[in-house]
Design a protein around this motif. Structure first.
Motif, short mmCIF file in Angstrom:
data_model
loop_
_atom_site.label_atom_id
_atom_site.label_comp_id
_atom_site.label_asym_id
_atom_site.label_seq_id
_atom_site.Cartn_x
_atom_site.Cartn_y
_atom_site.Cartn_z
N SER A 16 0.81 -1.22 0.00
CA SER A 16 0.00 0.00 0.00
C SER A 16 0.84 1.27 0.00
O SER A 16 0.33 2.34 -0.36
CB SER A 16 -0.92 0.01 1.22
OG SER A 16 -0.15 0.04 2.40
N LEU A 19 1.12 3.42 -3.34
CA LEU A 19 -0.15 4.09 -3.62
C LEU A 19 -0.41 5.23 -2.65
O LEU A 19 -0.94 6.28 -3.03
CB LEU A 19 -1.30 3.07 -3.55
CG LEU A 19 -1.23 1.94 -4.58
CD1 LEU A 19 -2.32 0.91 -4.33
CD2 LEU A 19 -1.32 2.50 -5.98
N ASN A 20 -0.02 5.04 -1.41
CA ASN A 20 -0.19 6.08 -0.40
C ASN A 20 0.69 7.30 -0.71
O ASN A 20 0.26 8.44 -0.54
CB ASN A 20 0.13 5.51 0.98
CG ASN A 20 -0.44 6.35 2.09
OD1 ASN A 20 -1.48 6.97 1.95
ND2 ASN A 20 0.24 6.36 3.22
N LYS A 23 -0.93 9.10 -3.57
CA LYS A 23 -2.11 9.82 -3.08
C LYS A 23 -1.69 11.10 -2.34
O LYS A 23 -2.29 12.15 -2.52
CB LYS A 23 -2.92 8.92 -2.16
CG LYS A 23 -4.19 9.54 -1.66
CD LYS A 23 -4.96 8.57 -0.77
CE LYS A 23 -6.18 9.25 -0.18
NZ LYS A 23 -6.89 8.37 0.75
N SER A 24 -0.65 11.02 -1.53
CA SER A 24 -0.15 12.19 -0.81
C SER A 24 0.36 13.24 -1.79
O SER A 24 0.14 14.44 -1.60
CB SER A 24 0.98 11.81 0.14
OG SER A 24 0.51 11.00 1.18
N LYS A 26 -0.59 13.72 -4.93
CA LYS A 26 -1.72 14.33 -5.64
C LYS A 26 -2.59 15.20 -4.73
O LYS A 26 -3.12 16.21 -5.17
CB LYS A 26 -2.58 13.25 -6.29
CG LYS A 26 -1.93 12.58 -7.47
CD LYS A 26 -2.85 11.53 -8.06
CE LYS A 26 -2.25 10.88 -9.28
NZ LYS A 26 -3.15 9.86 -9.84
N ALA A 27 -2.74 14.82 -3.48
CA ALA A 27 -3.63 15.53 -2.56
C ALA A 27 -3.10 16.93 -2.23
O ALA A 27 -3.89 17.85 -2.03
CB ALA A 27 -3.81 14.73 -1.27
N LYS A 33 -3.89 12.88 7.28
CA LYS A 33 -2.63 12.18 7.55
C LYS A 33 -2.23 12.41 9.00
O LYS A 33 -2.56 13.43 9.59
CB LYS A 33 -1.51 12.72 6.65
CG LYS A 33 -1.73 12.53 5.17
CD LYS A 33 -1.61 11.11 4.77
CE LYS A 33 -0.21 10.78 4.38
NZ LYS A 33 -0.11 9.47 3.74
N ASP A 82 6.85 8.93 1.94
CA ASP A 82 5.58 9.47 2.42
C ASP A 82 5.81 10.56 3.46
O ASP A 82 5.08 11.55 3.50
CB ASP A 82 4.68 8.36 2.98
CG ASP A 82 3.21 8.73 2.93
OD1 ASP A 82 2.81 9.54 2.06
OD2 ASP A 82 2.44 8.20 3.76
#
Length: 103
Positions: A16, A19-20, A23-24, A26-27, A33, A82
């Motif tokens: 994961s 993908l995380n 996502k971070s 793009k967010a 978080k 991340d």
């Protein structure tokens, strides 16, 4: 058998993280978080890596069991990425608040 189960655990946790991180990225925000959670996982992987390096029986067989340590290091790198995204997004959040252009 224990090494295979350990690899399954590490791969399951690690699947994961890419993908995380995406996502971070793009967010562009830290909303949702937890820095404490990320740091806890990060230091957990450090402990896992160090535990392998100080385990004499593991190190004696590192030629045959290098892959276990490899998965720990890959996950450590992903959590580190991340954390970098968290720092970047935290700066973006502060800039957004300063500019009052937030949604």
């Amino acid at each position: 058998m224990a090494e295979i189960l350990e690899i399954i655990m590490i791969v399951s946790f690690g699947a994961s993280w890419p993908l995380n991180v995406l996502k971070s990225y793009k967010a562009r925000t830290t909303k949702g978080k937890s820095l404490a959670f990320l740091l806890l996982i990060f230091f957990g992987y450090i402990a896992g890596i160090v535990s392998k390096l100080v385990n004499e029986s593991y190190m004696a067989q590192i030629g045959q069991k290098w892959y276990v340590l490899f998965f720990y290091v890959i996950n450590f790198i992903m959590v580190g990425a991340d954390l970098c995204m968290y720092i970047r997004n935290s700066k973006l959040d502060r800039m957004c608040i300063e500019e009052i252009k937030c949604k």
